[in-house]
Design a protein around this motif. Structure first.
Motif, short mmCIF file in Angstrom:
data_model
loop_
_atom_site.label_atom_id
_atom_site.label_comp_id
_atom_site.label_asym_id
_atom_site.label_seq_id
_atom_site.Cartn_x
_atom_site.Cartn_y
_atom_site.Cartn_z
N UNK A 161 0.84 -1.20 0.00
CA UNK A 161 0.00 0.00 0.00
C UNK A 161 0.87 1.25 0.00
N UNK A 162 0.48 2.27 -0.78
CA UNK A 162 1.22 3.53 -0.85
C UNK A 162 0.40 4.64 -0.22
N UNK A 163 1.07 5.47 0.56
CA UNK A 163 0.41 6.62 1.19
C UNK A 163 0.98 7.92 0.63
N UNK A 164 0.12 8.90 0.44
CA UNK A 164 0.55 10.19 -0.09
C UNK A 164 1.25 10.99 1.00
N UNK A 165 2.46 11.46 0.70
CA UNK A 165 3.21 12.26 1.66
C UNK A 165 2.65 13.68 1.73
N UNK A 166 2.85 14.37 2.85
CA UNK A 166 2.40 15.77 2.95
C UNK A 166 3.11 16.64 1.92
N UNK A 167 2.50 17.77 1.62
CA UNK A 167 3.09 18.71 0.68
C UNK A 167 4.43 19.19 1.19
N UNK A 168 5.45 19.17 0.31
CA UNK A 168 6.79 19.58 0.73
C UNK A 168 6.88 21.10 0.79
N UNK A 169 7.64 21.58 1.77
CA UNK A 169 7.89 23.01 1.90
C UNK A 169 9.39 23.23 1.94
N UNK A 178 14.53 9.28 -5.44
CA UNK A 178 14.06 9.15 -6.81
C UNK A 178 12.80 8.28 -6.86
N UNK A 179 11.95 8.55 -7.81
CA UNK A 179 10.73 7.78 -8.01
C UNK A 179 11.06 6.37 -8.46
N UNK A 180 10.36 5.38 -7.93
CA UNK A 180 10.60 4.00 -8.30
C UNK A 180 10.15 3.66 -9.70
N UNK A 181 9.34 4.53 -10.30
CA UNK A 181 8.83 4.28 -11.66
C UNK A 181 9.66 4.98 -12.72
N UNK A 182 9.85 6.31 -12.58
CA UNK A 182 10.58 7.06 -13.61
C UNK A 182 12.05 7.25 -13.27
N UNK A 183 12.44 6.90 -12.02
CA UNK A 183 13.84 7.00 -11.57
C UNK A 183 14.34 8.44 -11.57
N UNK A 184 13.45 9.40 -11.41
CA UNK A 184 13.83 10.81 -11.45
C UNK A 184 13.36 11.53 -10.19
N UNK A 185 13.87 12.75 -10.01
CA UNK A 185 13.39 13.67 -9.00
C UNK A 185 12.65 14.79 -9.71
N UNK A 186 11.47 15.12 -9.24
CA UNK A 186 10.69 16.17 -9.88
C UNK A 186 9.68 16.73 -8.90
N UNK A 188 5.86 18.06 -7.51
CA UNK A 188 4.58 17.37 -7.37
C UNK A 188 4.55 16.48 -6.14
N UNK A 189 3.36 16.01 -5.79
CA UNK A 189 3.19 15.15 -4.62
C UNK A 189 3.79 13.77 -4.86
N UNK A 190 4.08 13.09 -3.76
CA UNK A 190 4.76 11.79 -3.84
C UNK A 190 4.07 10.77 -2.92
N UNK A 191 3.94 9.55 -3.41
CA UNK A 191 3.47 8.43 -2.60
C UNK A 191 4.67 7.68 -2.03
N UNK A 192 4.54 7.18 -0.81
CA UNK A 192 5.60 6.38 -0.19
C UNK A 192 5.01 5.07 0.31
N UNK A 193 5.75 4.01 0.12
CA UNK A 193 5.32 2.69 0.56
C UNK A 193 5.24 2.64 2.09
N UNK A 197 11.02 1.21 1.17
CA UNK A 197 11.47 2.57 0.83
C UNK A 197 11.05 2.97 -0.58
N UNK A 198 10.02 2.37 -1.12
CA UNK A 198 9.57 2.67 -2.48
C UNK A 198 8.80 4.00 -2.49
N UNK A 199 9.10 4.84 -3.51
CA UNK A 199 8.40 6.11 -3.70
C UNK A 199 7.85 6.18 -5.12
N UNK A 200 6.75 6.87 -5.27
CA UNK A 200 6.10 7.01 -6.57
C UNK A 200 5.54 8.41 -6.71
N UNK A 201 5.96 9.11 -7.77
CA UNK A 201 5.40 10.44 -8.03
C UNK A 201 3.90 10.33 -8.30
N UNK A 202 3.15 11.32 -7.88
CA UNK A 202 1.73 11.37 -8.20
C UNK A 202 1.54 11.46 -9.71
#
Length: 275
Positions: A161-169, A178-186, A188-193, A197-202
């Motif tokens: 299950x992935x949970x949406x992280x709070x908005x970054x400030x 880095x995102x587990x799907x696109x392997x990049x930093x960008x 927008x909001x991010x989901x975290x496992x 330690x899996x992360x996924x861009x929204x």
């Protein structure tokens, strides 16, 4: 495109309830009535022709939200107009949406003015160039596709299950991973496992909603091409400005040298007259 037998056309009606369940992973549905079935048509306010529902595997750009998709879409048979199924089914308003539960979100068919500086979606970070849900109490807005996301999601690309992280400030806004799907930093909001330690861009999660991932289409290909074109254009402009400044500098240098030479000549002439 194969032609499907058309069923009687009906007008897509919106039900009175605009409530969306707060915790319903990957199954948020807009409240519409009736639900169209394959081959049936709707009459949408944004287009004068009937729109049959098709499922096609090619990439298309939605005429509503201006974003890409694949699979299910309402496609005009008289022109090139196509709509995501969720864009065509967008209700007038959303109450208690899990991504912005504190305020009502109103559907708008036209983007905010601003041209290239148009405000971005608060979920995926991409420009809101067409259909969008906007908050009247604050500046929050999101695409209809992003409205299909929730605070907790389950995707086929990851077993947990992935949970949406709070908005970054912060000024840097660097997520540090880095995102587990696109392997990049960008942006927008991010989901975290919730387990590893899996992360996924929204914005990457949207590809599981808009049909791109299901049809084997990489959602970042178009953006990457645009990024390359932007960098090439930027380099060309920088090169032009550098040459322009260099030319101006040479011209200024020649002018200054000429002025100094004239002053020296005048000074020598004045000295001779004094003698």
């Amino acid at each position: 495109m194969s032609t499907l037998k058309k069923s009687p056309t009906f007008l897509l009606q919106k039900s009175p309830s605009m409530e969306i369940p707060i915790r319903k992973p990957l199954s948020i549905e807009f409240p519409t009535s009736p639900q169209p079935t394959m081959g049936e048509e709707i009459l949408h306010f944004s287009h004068p022709h009937p729109l049959p529902l098709f499922t096609l595997s090619d990439r298309f750009t939605c005429a509503g939200c201006k974003e890409d998709g694949a699979g299910k879409r309402f496609s005009c048979q008289q022109c090139d107009f196509q709509l995501h199924e969720f864009c065509a089914s967008s209700p007038p308003a959303l109450n208690g949406h899990p991504l912005h539960a504190q305020h009502q979100l109103v559907f708008y068919s036209k983007p905010k003015p601003g041209g290239m500086l148009r405000p971005r979606c608060d979920i995926c970070g991409k420009p809101a160039s067409g259909f969008a849900f906007r908050c009247g109490a604050c500046t929050f807005q999101m695409h209809p596709c992003c409205a299909m996301l929730s605070t907790e999601m389950s995707f086929s690309i990851h077993r947990h299950l992935l949970k949406l992280l709070p908005t970054m400030t912060g000024s840097s806004n660097d997520p540090g991973f880095a995102c587990g799907e696109c392997k990049r930093k960008r942006s927008g909001r991010v989901y975290r496992c919730t387990v590893c330690d899996y992360h996924l861009h929204a914005v990457c999660a949207k590809d599981m909603i808009n049909g791109l991932q299901a049809n084997g289409i990489k959602g970042q290909e178009k953006s990457s091409m645009l990024g390359v074109a932007t960098r090439l254009a930027s380099n060309a402009v920088k090169g032009f400005l550098a040459k322009l400044i260099e030319g101006i500098g040479e011209g200024v240098g020649e002018s200054v040298a000429g002025a100094i030479a004239q002053d020296i000549t005048r000074g020598q002439g004045n000295s001779k007259r004094r003698m």
